[in-house]
Design a protein around this motif. Sequence first.
Motif, PDB file in Angstrom:
ATOM      1  N   ARG A 126       0.850  -1.357   0.076  1.00  0.00           N
ATOM      2  CA  ARG A 126       0.101   0.127  -0.031  1.00  0.00           C
ATOM      3  C   ARG A 126       0.899   1.237   0.097  1.00  0.00           C
ATOM      4  O   ARG A 126       1.909   1.493   0.545  1.00  0.00           O
ATOM      5  CB  ARG A 126      -0.873   0.092   1.142  1.00  0.00           C
ATOM      6  CG  ARG A 126      -1.624   1.298   1.459  1.00  0.00           C
ATOM      7  CD  ARG A 126      -2.669   1.061   2.755  1.00  0.00           C
ATOM      8  NE  ARG A 126      -3.372   2.425   3.054  1.00  0.00           N
ATOM      9  CZ  ARG A 126      -4.733   2.281   2.653  1.00  0.00           C
ATOM     10  NH1 ARG A 126      -5.202   1.529   1.941  1.00  0.00           N
ATOM     11  NH2 ARG A 126      -5.388   3.456   3.032  1.00  0.00           N
ATOM     12  N   GLU A 150       0.625   5.556   0.863  1.00  0.00           N
ATOM     13  CA  GLU A 150      -0.112   6.467   1.445  1.00  0.00           C
ATOM     14  C   GLU A 150       0.499   7.957   1.118  1.00  0.00           C
ATOM     15  O   GLU A 150       1.576   8.025   1.148  1.00  0.00           O
ATOM     16  CB  GLU A 150      -0.514   6.282   2.590  1.00  0.00           C
ATOM     17  CG  GLU A 150      -1.417   5.084   2.978  1.00  0.00           C
ATOM     18  CD  GLU A 150      -1.353   4.713   4.324  1.00  0.00           C
ATOM     19  OE1 GLU A 150      -2.526   3.779   4.620  1.00  0.00           O
ATOM     20  OE2 GLU A 150      -0.919   5.143   5.210  1.00  0.00           O
ATOM     21  N   ASP A 195      -3.638   0.761  -3.061  1.00  0.00           N
ATOM     22  CA  ASP A 195      -3.386  -0.589  -2.661  1.00  0.00           C
ATOM     23  C   ASP A 195      -2.960  -1.451  -3.793  1.00  0.00           C
ATOM     24  O   ASP A 195      -2.981  -1.082  -5.176  1.00  0.00           O
ATOM     25  CB  ASP A 195      -4.796  -1.280  -1.993  1.00  0.00           C
ATOM     26  CG  ASP A 195      -5.099  -0.605  -0.751  1.00  0.00           C
ATOM     27  OD1 ASP A 195      -4.242  -0.684   0.088  1.00  0.00           O
ATOM     28  OD2 ASP A 195      -6.232  -0.237  -0.754  1.00  0.00           O
ATOM     29  N   PHE A 217      -5.573  -3.647   4.236  1.00  0.00           N
ATOM     30  CA  PHE A 217      -6.447  -3.433   5.548  1.00  0.00           C
ATOM     31  C   PHE A 217      -7.852  -3.433   5.246  1.00  0.00           C
ATOM     32  O   PHE A 217      -8.686  -2.621   5.461  1.00  0.00           O
ATOM     33  CB  PHE A 217      -6.114  -1.844   5.725  1.00  0.00           C
ATOM     34  CG  PHE A 217      -4.546  -1.564   6.061  1.00  0.00           C
ATOM     35  CD1 PHE A 217      -4.253  -2.210   7.378  1.00  0.00           C
ATOM     36  CD2 PHE A 217      -4.004  -1.053   5.292  1.00  0.00           C
ATOM     37  CE1 PHE A 217      -3.016  -1.952   7.773  1.00  0.00           C
ATOM     38  CE2 PHE A 217      -2.551  -0.796   5.773  1.00  0.00           C
ATOM     39  CZ  PHE A 217      -1.966  -1.226   6.818  1.00  0.00           C
ATOM     40  N   ARG A 221      -7.339   0.783   8.640  1.00  0.00           N
ATOM     41  CA  ARG A 221      -6.063   1.301   8.767  1.00  0.00           C
ATOM     42  C   ARG A 221      -6.039   2.221   9.844  1.00  0.00           C
ATOM     43  O   ARG A 221      -5.032   2.281  10.789  1.00  0.00           O
ATOM     44  CB  ARG A 221      -5.848   2.139   7.664  1.00  0.00           C
ATOM     45  CG  ARG A 221      -4.489   2.923   7.456  1.00  0.00           C
ATOM     46  CD  ARG A 221      -3.165   2.071   7.814  1.00  0.00           C
ATOM     47  NE  ARG A 221      -1.906   2.988   7.525  1.00  0.00           N
ATOM     48  CZ  ARG A 221      -0.944   2.513   7.951  1.00  0.00           C
ATOM     49  NH1 ARG A 221      -0.658   1.121   8.519  1.00  0.00           N
ATOM     50  NH2 ARG A 221       0.143   3.143   7.481  1.00  0.00           N
ATOM     51  N   GLU A 225      -2.483   2.380  13.148  1.00  0.00           N
ATOM     52  CA  GLU A 225      -1.504   3.542  12.796  1.00  0.00           C
ATOM     53  C   GLU A 225      -0.627   3.925  14.069  1.00  0.00           C
ATOM     54  O   GLU A 225       0.004   4.881  13.682  1.00  0.00           O
ATOM     55  CB  GLU A 225      -2.477   5.069  12.434  1.00  0.00           C
ATOM     56  CG  GLU A 225      -3.312   4.591  11.123  1.00  0.00           C
ATOM     57  CD  GLU A 225      -4.211   5.917  10.762  1.00  0.00           C
ATOM     58  OE1 GLU A 225      -4.223   6.820  11.769  1.00  0.00           O
ATOM     59  OE2 GLU A 225      -4.571   6.131   9.680  1.00  0.00           O
ATOM     60  N   ASP A 259       6.027  -0.574   8.017  1.00  0.00           N
ATOM     61  CA  ASP A 259       5.714   0.858   7.420  1.00  0.00           C
ATOM     62  C   ASP A 259       7.038   1.365   7.420  1.00  0.00           C
ATOM     63  O   ASP A 259       7.952   1.601   8.020  1.00  0.00           O
ATOM     64  CB  ASP A 259       4.942   1.491   8.205  1.00  0.00           C
ATOM     65  CG  ASP A 259       3.395   0.976   8.318  1.00  0.00           C
ATOM     66  OD1 ASP A 259       3.033   0.485   7.165  1.00  0.00           O
ATOM     67  OD2 ASP A 259       2.815   1.399   9.174  1.00  0.00           O
ATOM     68  N   THR A 288       3.751   0.627   2.890  1.00  0.00           N
ATOM     69  CA  THR A 288       3.521  -0.562   3.757  1.00  0.00           C
ATOM     70  C   THR A 288       4.032  -1.893   2.896  1.00  0.00           C
ATOM     71  O   THR A 288       3.767  -2.032   1.824  1.00  0.00           O
ATOM     72  CB  THR A 288       2.114  -0.980   4.065  1.00  0.00           C
ATOM     73  OG1 THR A 288       1.593   0.211   4.663  1.00  0.00           O
ATOM     74  CG2 THR A 288       1.902  -1.983   4.877  1.00  0.00           C
TER      75      THR A 288
END
Length: 700
Positions: A106, A108, A121, A129, A134, A138, A174, A192
């Motif tokens: 993923r 972001e 994704d 997720f 998500r 976090e 992450d 991720t």
Amino acid sequence: MNAPAPAAPPAEPTRGRRGMRWLLWGALVALLLVAQSLLVGLTLSYEEARAQDRADAVAVAAAGEMRRLVQRSLQSAQSLTWNDPPIAQWHYDAQEMLRQRHEFLRMEWRDTDQQLKDAVDAPFRAPVFGVMARAELEIEMHAICATARRVAAPMFSRSYFVPQVGGLGLEVIDLCVPLDRAGTPSGYLVATLALGQLLEDAAAATGAKDHELSLVEADGTRLVRAGLHRGAGIYHATRLVDLPGNSLQLRADAAQGRPGLIPNLTLALVVGLSLGLLGLVVLLVRDVRRRAIAESALAEALAFRRAMEDSLVTGLRARDVRGRITYVNPAFCAMVGFEPAELIGSDPPPYWPPERIEEYRRRQSERLTLARDPAVQHEGFETQFMRRNGERFPAMIYEAPLLDRVGHHAGWMSAVLDVSAARRMEELSRQQQERLQASARLATVGEMASLLSHELNQPLAAIASYATGSLNLVAEAEAGGLGEHAVHETVGLLRQALERIAEQAERAGRVIKSVHGFVRRRERSREAVAADLLIDAVLPLVRLQARKSGTRIEVECPKPAPRVWADRTMVEQVLLNLTRNGIQAMEGESTPLEARLLTLRVTQPHARWVQFAVIDRGPGIAPEVAARLFTPFFTTRAEGMGLGLSLCRTVIEQHGGALDFGPATPAAAGGPPGTEFRFTLPVPEPARPAPAPAPAADAE
């Protein structure tokens, strides 16, 4: 006083030697066992060290590959923030990145307050997720992003577990990259990553097929694993993978367990060779013993062969393919009078007559070129050698090829016989045979003496009568009183009487001449002669005996008569002996006077042979007499010598023919069975050479 018996030799030394031998064998076996045990122990230790070294090497390689992959992922994530792209462009680039790099789950884009502005994704799997939001996961991301902002560098968070559909889950980490625009923080890029995918890529890159790779925490809890086999937990190694903001422990666990008693092929071969060596030692002892027995037998065989070769009266000679002598036995040396050192390797051999060296060289070369001909290989031939004193002697040689151990022709082996004594015996036998034949002819003439006196009495009586009458006529003429007519008549009577005297004298001379020629003829030269001439030569003597017994003579010979290659004198004697025997066989009362017929028949049953037959009408030959008929000195007549038929057979066989007998053919009707003696003589060849005085000796 009796002497003491000798003491038996002590058995202690024998038992001591036997004990020492067994002690040596025991020490050898013990050494082999100790060496084998040490070898197995050292091999096991070596194999364990090798297995541990391989585990360390795999751990180091996998940790390095893991760092390389993480660094590549970091660079790929940073490439998305270059040139401060707008949201739409970043979204598109992120999608392309997720399609190409499978370790990213993923992407972001977050603002400075870490609020989500956009997310993408991975397109080839369900959203990571999807089961748990998500926002609920976090904590690690917020902490690492704060750290990344503080140090102004990308940072990796601690790994955490993300539940998936079906009760499964992923261990992820992450990556937070702080974004700046003109020196002012503008947000964060959060990626991720799947630890399992990174570990599988590292395992594939290092080729760790026999090891299990896993990422573990400090307490040993396994996070993710990769590899085809489960680790046995015996040979393992751990290496630290340092990441910005976090560290991972990578463990390499070998699937191999502890090595067995024979851990590898090398040890198996060594053990097998050791056992084989032990077996070879046993076999070697047996082989040494057998070899000693075989060598003893071979030495005895060689000694026996040497003694046999030395005791032979036959000369043995070996030659190589070039004709040089390589071996001679004592008999050959004694035969030629030279020592082995003078013969071996000599060229030409000293026993070759000097006047025949070139001839022998040429013929030896011809014989050596025919080495492959089986007819030549086992052929015997006669040659002439020379002794040391210069004496020439005939030798008979029988040769056979010598083959080496692979079957190649390596030379010749010759058996040499000195036939000089045999030649002397043959010459003596020939002379004795001639004397016997002369004696037989004289005996025949002696038997015919009475016939000759009867035959000569008639012409001599006629000569005497004619001479007396002539003398009376001469006396009357001398007395006178004869007229002219009477004188002419008396002269005519005298002339007639003298002619009759000459005729009777010529008749007596022919009889004497035939007997004289038969007795004195001794030449032994063969010639082509007509068959009728042979019969005509003996007919006068045959008729002399035939008149006495009242036997009729018939001759059956084709015209022109066939010719034969023969010794005329010898064949005439054979014919005379056979005809005389036939006439004597019919002189008894068993054959009436009118049935006494002797037939001399000449036929040619084959192109190469002419057959003579002497047929009588006597009582035949009894079986017990027929069995011994050709035995020398066997006779059925008191005055006979028993040599006639034996000599006849010898003469005919010397000509290459055969003499046999049987009932007369055709048999007489109602009379005695009769006997037929027949023999064959060869016809002359078209280009038969003149007979040589003596056969020339063959060369080597």
